[in-house]
Design a protein around this motif. Structure first.
Motif, PDB file in Angstrom:
ATOM      1  N   GLN A 145      21.020  41.215  39.328  1.00 17.54           N
ATOM      2  CA  GLN A 145      22.076  40.546  38.760  1.00 17.54           C
ATOM      3  C   GLN A 145      21.911  38.842  38.942  1.00 17.54           C
ATOM      4  N   GLU A 146      22.368  38.098  37.626  1.00 15.44           N
ATOM      5  CA  GLU A 146      22.409  36.703  37.960  1.00 15.44           C
ATOM      6  C   GLU A 146      23.541  36.077  37.216  1.00 15.44           C
ATOM      7  N   HIS A 147      23.854  35.065  37.255  1.00 16.29           N
ATOM      8  CA  HIS A 147      25.216  34.480  36.715  1.00 16.29           C
ATOM      9  C   HIS A 147      25.124  32.888  36.437  1.00 16.29           C
ATOM     10  N   VAL A 148      26.205  32.771  35.431  1.00 14.59           N
ATOM     11  CA  VAL A 148      26.648  31.486  35.037  1.00 14.59           C
ATOM     12  C   VAL A 148      28.188  31.221  35.651  1.00 14.59           C
ATOM     13  N   ALA A 149      28.142  30.100  36.323  1.00 13.13           N
ATOM     14  CA  ALA A 149      29.603  29.673  36.943  1.00 13.13           C
ATOM     15  C   ALA A 149      30.109  28.622  36.334  1.00 13.13           C
ATOM     16  N   PHE A 150      31.498  28.726  35.670  1.00 18.63           N
ATOM     17  CA  PHE A 150      32.079  27.651  35.041  1.00 18.63           C
ATOM     18  C   PHE A 150      33.200  27.139  35.887  1.00 18.63           C
ATOM     19  N   ALA A 151      33.153  25.806  36.054  1.00 18.69           N
ATOM     20  CA  ALA A 151      34.492  25.233  36.760  1.00 18.69           C
ATOM     21  C   ALA A 151      35.414  24.758  35.774  1.00 18.69           C
ATOM     22  N   VAL A 152      36.707  25.137  36.386  1.00 18.12           N
ATOM     23  CA  VAL A 152      38.023  24.930  35.751  1.00 18.12           C
ATOM     24  C   VAL A 152      39.065  24.139  36.492  1.00 18.12           C
ATOM     25  N   THR A 153      39.990  23.560  35.984  1.00 13.91           N
ATOM     26  CA  THR A 153      40.992  22.771  36.899  1.00 13.91           C
ATOM     27  C   THR A 153      42.009  23.466  37.643  1.00 13.91           C
ATOM     28  N   ASP A 154      42.305  24.777  36.775  1.00 18.68           N
ATOM     29  CA  ASP A 154      43.203  25.635  37.346  1.00 18.68           C
ATOM     30  C   ASP A 154      42.882  26.873  37.440  1.00 18.68           C
ATOM     31  N   LEU A 155      42.103  27.477  38.463  1.00 16.98           N
ATOM     32  CA  LEU A 155      41.512  28.658  38.297  1.00 16.98           C
ATOM     33  C   LEU A 155      42.608  29.861  38.174  1.00 16.98           C
ATOM     34  N   VAL A 156      43.833  29.739  39.037  1.00 19.05           N
ATOM     35  CA  VAL A 156      44.803  30.664  39.009  1.00 19.05           C
ATOM     36  C   VAL A 156      45.275  31.084  37.503  1.00 19.05           C
ATOM     37  N   ALA A 157      45.599  29.738  36.894  1.00 15.68           N
ATOM     38  CA  ALA A 157      46.035  29.978  35.566  1.00 15.68           C
ATOM     39  C   ALA A 157      44.876  30.494  34.517  1.00 15.68           C
ATOM     40  N   THR A 158      43.882  30.235  34.949  1.00 16.19           N
ATOM     41  CA  THR A 158      42.624  30.709  33.997  1.00 16.19           C
ATOM     42  C   THR A 158      42.482  32.472  34.252  1.00 16.19           C
ATOM     43  N   ALA A 159      42.689  32.407  35.638  1.00 15.36           N
ATOM     44  CA  ALA A 159      42.485  34.301  35.874  1.00 15.36           C
ATOM     45  C   ALA A 159      43.824  34.750  35.338  1.00 15.36           C
ATOM     46  N   ARG A 160      44.805  34.249  35.438  1.00 19.05           N
ATOM     47  CA  ARG A 160      46.186  34.908  34.707  1.00 19.05           C
ATOM     48  C   ARG A 160      46.048  35.274  33.226  1.00 19.05           C
ATOM     49  N   ALA A 161      45.555  34.240  32.628  1.00 20.51           N
ATOM     50  CA  ALA A 161      45.263  34.308  31.230  1.00 20.51           C
ATOM     51  C   ALA A 161      44.129  35.296  30.748  1.00 20.51           C
ATOM     52  N   ALA A 162      43.396  35.313  31.613  1.00 25.74           N
ATOM     53  CA  ALA A 162      41.998  36.290  31.518  1.00 25.74           C
ATOM     54  C   ALA A 162      42.557  37.572  31.671  1.00 25.74           C
ATOM     55  N   ARG A 163      43.255  38.007  32.746  1.00 26.98           N
ATOM     56  CA  ARG A 163      43.832  39.162  33.063  1.00 26.98           C
ATOM     57  C   ARG A 163      44.954  39.664  31.861  1.00 26.98           C
ATOM     58  N   ASP A 164      45.624  38.608  31.074  1.00 26.74           N
ATOM     59  CA  ASP A 164      46.375  38.915  30.166  1.00 26.74           C
ATOM     60  C   ASP A 164      45.524  39.364  28.980  1.00 26.74           C
ATOM     61  N   ARG A 165      44.211  39.027  28.815  1.00 23.59           N
ATOM     62  CA  ARG A 165      43.425  39.221  27.834  1.00 23.59           C
ATOM     63  C   ARG A 165      42.791  40.345  28.230  1.00 23.59           C
ATOM     64  N   GLY A 166      42.815  41.045  29.209  1.00 29.15           N
ATOM     65  CA  GLY A 166      42.280  42.429  29.748  1.00 29.15           C
ATOM     66  C   GLY A 166      40.949  42.301  30.356  1.00 29.15           C
ATOM     67  N   LEU A 167      40.588  41.092  30.984  1.00 28.34           N
ATOM     68  CA  LEU A 167      39.289  41.010  31.460  1.00 28.34           C
ATOM     69  C   LEU A 167      38.874  42.122  32.504  1.00 28.34           C
ATOM     70  N   ASP A 168      37.816  42.416  32.776  1.00 27.57           N
ATOM     71  CA  ASP A 168      37.114  43.346  33.722  1.00 27.57           C
ATOM     72  C   ASP A 168      36.760  42.604  34.976  1.00 27.57           C
TER      73      ASP A 168
END
Lengths: 668, 668
Positions: free
Chosen positions: B556-579
């Protein structure tokens, strides 16, 4: 002796590790913190799983960087410890490992350290937890186990004791005798690890190169002898950080680990016998073996094997082998009366060609597979005093038994599988080097099976002459890299072979690590070769399931036979048309530059493709045959007390074999 | 600069080695004696082959254990030397390497040594041979290059000079400045090798761990600067004993080796510019660059890349990737107007999904293969000042160009293949982080191809919000073990990335070595992971022929993206059903024990499967997605000046991914 192992020794998830430990027969385990932190099992799950598996949870580890710090950091460290003690309550664990501080220690003051350890012990006491303090070999201020023990004595707290780790003690070369004077009630835990003697920084050495007892060079029996004599009765637990074990099959590694403790237990008992304490060495002491609080189970005791009873090559198409053996001067002794097996002999050397598929191959289409089997070394027989006792010992050392069918009135071989799946058979040795089972050979297996000619056309029967006293000199087996250390312990513990310092030999595809395993009288010489990785990948090493077939192992292995007159043997073989490994002319020029040989002798060497070596003890002449499947043969003559294997010539052999293989590949 | 390489650096037969050296563009070679001794080529064959290949035969090596011996042994050593001088005449070679005595020296007397060296030089003179005397770092009496040079001065013979080997000098930490004062006529040869800084015995270090310049930690540019300033004009020749190179593909290793010399030549020129000698630092000296007898070719000079222009994932079935990206908050920017390629963006981060088969896959059944391609990272784009100049530099460094078809009016990417076959593209950077080629996207590739929804059902368009300023923070690539050092040199030399000290991370299948490559301003962070061997064997790493496809690479390999508000990013992703990658509860308990986090914050981390790290510089929050094919994504938030990658959390990721993979395996 109660056996234990730290989960960090093994690959896989915490659940997989625990299951493997239970299967291998460990009494208990150490929980390595990271294995718990990364696990989806809750502490309660782990506790229940351990109980279900019959494993005790002996040690929670490691707790780091506690002592020798300023007060504010100490407060934070106590809070951290409190969280771990709570966690241990949920796990039902009562002993925690505390390592001497490496990262955050700033105050070198034993009084302060003792006071801080005392506060930790007080807190531990509230949870019923015992703290086992260990001097890491690279601890900032505390790196000596006696220093750690002095601190424990200073604190004198029922919840603070010491943990003795053989690596941290023996890597620094500390004397282990002072352990005997320790109060056993203050030794809370004992960890054992072996290691090869490497000259590198001790932290890297510890993190990557630890091995299980018997796989390295530490005197662990002596260490354990002192521990036992001190009166310690707790677990003896393996803590081995090893790059290879971390990758290897978890169940297999757990069995290897267990084998190492069984062996260590026996070696410790022997050490205690051989090294009586001063108080025991009087008349009373020698009369009866001193009893220690820790019971040490012993194994059936066996002498080292006297020699090779036989070597066996498995092959579908046997024509190439038969030709080589005939040309070398072997006599065909017929077929086995009930099995599809040929016997070839030269003096006292016996070589079996086994045309039957291996156990794992019999299921589906035995006949079809059989013809596809490329010749490979499949089994070795060893002469032992008592095959039954030796087999019992091997069994207790968890060597997997291999079935070998036999009929009434046939000698039954006790057999088990070596780590590379070579089958090892324990045979009844005889003073004159004969073997009773030879009488089972003579008749063709079935009417349709023609007997190969005893010698090739044009040759003479080789019953007498230079090969009359021939014996198997050594056998050289290729080892998969994942199982190399396991193989060393296996042959050490089950067959009483002694590992020698290893050599490294250059080949066109990388360095080959060559590990000689010997009996004291050189009756058995076994050479384990760790081939370069890419070579192994290309060859495809044997898998655990492929018992003794070797059909995927194209890395070349060989059996070497010793004769008393190699030149005559080579001449006769050449006259019979033997396909010698062709030695480059450049080799002989270099040989002459190095040894200033007699021109006639050099001409003979060159003419017959013989290789030569010389050292202070004697001389060595040898030659190789071409390879059939993955097998070739070597004929050697030892002059004087030469005890090596012609290592300076090994690169020549590897290069010529490589070149030959590539020519085959290119032309196909 | 005349380039050379010792045959011992490479795998294969002498013929294969020589051919590979010629293909890679070396001027000459050193013949390592064992390679000749084991070869079926006669000395005359070798001479002719070298001439045919355009290679000079620069050095015959090594001649060992000559000096500091009693007279009888000296006589034997002179006889041995005589044989080798005769051999060299046949080879047409005029320089021999003489190592300081390790094995047989018994007399520590410089007068005697000088006298013995003088006799050897006399003999060499008869054959027109020059002897280059080298102080081995572990020589018994002579282990210091200045000592060896003093002896050469004492003897003062036209056929005796010194050989300077960077390993023997730098491994001992000797100052290299005194080289400048050496008489260049007495420097007969210069060997270069780099090495990682290891604390182990210098012999083992030298025999196993040498690497090509730029792959280790020695200051070779400085060493070479002094050599050049001394006035040396002979070959600069690689002598690298390395366990991996000995096993690797010979042609590939030779190219890697050549790249290291091209890079070293440039670095040496830069060092000389930056470190003017005292005599040059006056007004005249600074006005014009001092000319030295050795010409140093330079490369097109490039600044380090400003950032990632894009990352590309190749996939047959793109549904899983599209879902993940939508849920993370990426915007779909449409398809390329002429290629079967999608563009997804988040802030300034651009991710391409390439549905076209790679170059190597187009031949036979492109369509059939295409759908079979499991998603894998296939290409990375870097922002550079001048793509044309950067590509010219990469080309001169022997980076293999990769074709990328383009139509008129489309931006042409300069591309080449990294050692693991990832395609590297050099893109025109822009001050605002935009990319002109984005304009080529927007229309569906063909009428039948429906455009994926910009966001998943229930989500909102993510143009603004926490991800508005998103960038690619880092990319993590798995490296085959045979090409790890090559990759480090590749990114160092071609892209001006700086290797950092590597970390080792535990995984359930072994330790993962993690090598960060950085630009100074952290605009580019590339992490090279050397996965455990068994993991690589199971995954099947990409082969040289499989350019950029990655379809056999399941590590496994990956690309990492930096954001300024990870908690908000994660909340939004969770609301969109992210695995999300599911983090074990135990992790959060340990986190709390270590950091004493605010309970609300801890609850948030736990609720969103966020990981956390903290050090003296700042804080790091991150989360991982599930894996599709061999690709997963990471979202990170850096607080303060945190400069790491959450290494303490890496074992958690590895364990959960392993567990997940095994559950999949078990259920299938």
């Amino acid at each position: 002796m109660r056996t234990g192992i730290a989960t960090v020794c093994l690959s896989g998830t915490l659940r997989e590790k625990m299951q493997a430990c239970a299967v291998a027969g460990f009494d208990g385990i150490e929980i390595f913190e990271q294995d718990l932190v990364t696990s989806s099992l809750s502490p309660e799950d782990v506790r229940k799983l351990a109980a279900d598996l019959g494993l005790t949870l002996d040690l929670y580890q490691p707790f780091r960087d506690f002592d020798s710090v300023p007060e504010d950091l100490l407060a934070s460290n106590l809070r951290r410890a409190d969280a771990k003690f709570r966690l241990m309550s949920r796990l039902g664990m009562d002993t925690m490992l505390l390592c001497s501080n490496v990262g955050t220690a700033t105050i070198d003051d034993d009084e302060l350290r003792a006071a801080q350890l005392s506060r930790l012990a007080d807190l531990a006491g509230e949870y019923g937890v015992k703290v086992a303090y260990e001097a890491l070999a690279w601890g900032k201020y505390v790196s000596d186990y006696e220093h750690a023990h002095r601190l424990v004595d200073m604190v004198d707290h029922p919840h603070l004791g010491t943990c003795l780790d053989s690596f941290h003690i023996l890597s620094r070369g500390w004397d282990t005798a002072p352990i005997e004077a320790f109060d056993p009630a203050k030794i809370f835990f004992v960890q054992v690890a072996d290691a090869p003697k490497l000259t590198m920084d001790v932290l890297s050495w510890s993190r990557h190169y630890r091995v299980f007892p018997g796989e390295g060079q530490f005197d662990l029996a002596k260490f354990m002898g002192h521990v036992v004599r001190a009166g310690y009765t707790g677990p003896v637990s393996l803590e081995v950080f090893n790059d290879v074990f971390r990758q290897s099959d978890v169940e297999r590694t757990a069995v290897d680990a267990m084998r190492s403790l069984i062996w260590l237990e026996e070696q410790s008992a022997r050490w205690l016998e051989a090294n009586p304490a001063a108080a025991e060495s009087g008349a009373a002491g020698t009369a009866a073996r001193r009893r220690y609080p820790m019971e040490l189970a012993t194994l059936p005791r066996v002498a080292e094997p006297a020699g090779f009873n036989f070597a066996e090559v498995r092959a579908g198409d046997t024509a190439g082998l038969e030709t080589l053996l005939s040309q070398l001067g072997f006599a065909f002794n017929g077929r086995h009366r009930t099995k599809n097996v040929q016997l070839w002999t030269m003096g006292r050397a016996r070589l079996i060609i086994n045309e039957e598929p291996a156990a794992g191959q019999q299921a589906a289409a035995a006949a079809a597979i059989s013809t596809a089997i490329s010749p490979a070394i499949s089994a070795l027989g060893f002469d032992v005093d008592s095959p039954v006792i030796a087999a019992a010992r091997a069994q207790q050392l968890k060597a997997p038994a291999v079935p070998r069918k036999s009929q009434a009135n046939e000698e039954v071989f006790q057999g088990f599988a070596a780590p590379d799946s070579t089958e090892i058979f324990l045979c009844q040795g005889s003073p004159d080097g004969t073997a009773a089972w030879v009488g089972e050979f003579g008749e063709p297996h079935e009417p349709g099976n023609a007997r190969p000619p005893v010698v090739a056309a044009g040759g003479t029967a080789p019953a007498a002459g230079p090969v009359a006293g021939a014996v198997i000199d050594h056998v050289n087996l290729a080892q998969p890299w994942q199982h190399f250390d396991e193989a060393v312990l296996f042959y050490t513990s089950a067959l009483a072979l002694e590992p020698q310092p290893y050599a490294e030999v250059a080949s066109p595809t990388g360095l080959v690590r060559s590990q000689v395993m010997l009996t004291e009288d050189r009756g058995v010489r076994l050479v384990l070769n760790l081939a370069p990785l890419l070579q192994q990948e290309a060859a495809g090493t044997k898998e655990p399931g492929e018992s003794g077939t070797g059909h995927r192992r194209t890395y070349q292995e060989h059996v070497a036979f010793a004769v008393t007159d190699l030149v005559a043997t080579a001449r006769a073989a050449r006259d019979r048309g033997l396909d010698f490994l062709q030695i480059p002319a450049n080799y002989y020029e270099d040989l002459d530059a190095r040894f200033a040989l007699d021109p006639d002798f050099l001409a003979t060497l060159r003419e017959l493709n013989l290789l030569y070596d010389r050292d202070a003890d004697g001389e060595f002449l040898h030659f190789y045959t071409a390879t059939v499947g993955s097998v070739f043969f070597e004929m050697v003559e030892r002059r004087g007390a030469y005890d090596g294997y012609g290592a300076p010539n090994a690169p020549v052999r590897h290069a010529v074999q490589y070149d030959h293989l590539h020519q085959l590949t290119r032309s196909s």
